[in-house]
Each structure stands twice: as C-alpha cells, then as structure tokens.
Design a protein around this motif. Structure first.
Motif: not given
Length: 130
Positions: A62-66, A85-94
């Motif tokens: 998480p970077e900041r509250l929007i 936020a941004h992904v730091v580890d892993g790959h997104l899967h549903l």
C-alpha cells in the motif's frame, strides 16, 4: 443499520489500474476494486495486504490512502478505505472473482461499477492517478 468496515486496493501498473468482477453473492457481476473486510485487531493496511494475498495470490505494498467511501446499501452501511498499491511479489490470479481488467484513463468508465466503487473511480480521476 449495521456498518461493515472494508478495504480496497487500487493496484496500478504501467499507467493502468486493476478492476475485478464479483463472482458470487448479492452483487455478483458488478465491478469493484479488490479487497475485503478488516478483521479485529488488524489495521487497514494489514487488511489490504492480507485480502489481496487471499483473493489474488500476490503481495502488494500500500502506498497511500486515496479515499474513504461511506455508502449506504439497503441492508448495511459500508465504510471502505481505498489504498493506491502496487504488486511487490507474485502474479495476480483470480480465486474469488469471475474476471479482471486493467483499465487506463479512457476505459475507466466502461464498466458497470458497484455503487460504492463509483466514488472510488471519481477519486481516481480527481487525483489524476491515471
């Protein structure tokens, strides 16, 4: 009216943000930013990291509250903390959603957003996130 406290992640990558489509429940088929309920003794930042790990199998930062959205659905009040936020580890899967899309500024309004998430879309636009 019962209040439900939740978190949502506005995950960004290369000028796009991730939207997910609910795959179950009363709001199945609607589009939202992924996230979920805050557990007892958990901070919103801890909750969003846990929820994205559970729902999408990736670790985010998480970077900041929007924005914090307060929305009255017919049977409950939703209080939703929304984090860029941004992904730091892993790959997104549903695992819980039926679909996902990466949206740019031109496609942001192309989805049938759930009512509370419309306010998040407006905050994304107002803050120039895309």
């Amino acid at each position: 009216m019962k209040t439900i406290r939740v978190v949502a992640a506005i995950i960004h990558h290369q000028g796009t943000i991730l939207a997910t489509q609910r795959g179950y429940g009363e709001f199945a088929g609607g589009w939202e930013f992924p996230g979920g309920k805050i557990e007892p003794n958990e901070t919103p930042e801890e909750a969003i990291i846990r929820e994205i790990q559970e729902e999408l199998g990736a670790t985010i930062a998480p970077e900041r509250l929007i924005t914090t959205v307060e929305y009255d659905y017919p049977t409950f009040h939703l209080s939703m903390d929304c984090f860029l936020a941004h992904v730091v580890d892993g790959h997104l899967h549903l695992t819980e959603h039926s679909a996902a899309r990466w949206l740019d500024a031109l496609s942001l309004d192309s989805l049938d957003w759930l009512p509370a998430d419309i306010a998040v879309v407006e905050a994304v636009k107002a803050q120039g996130i895309l």
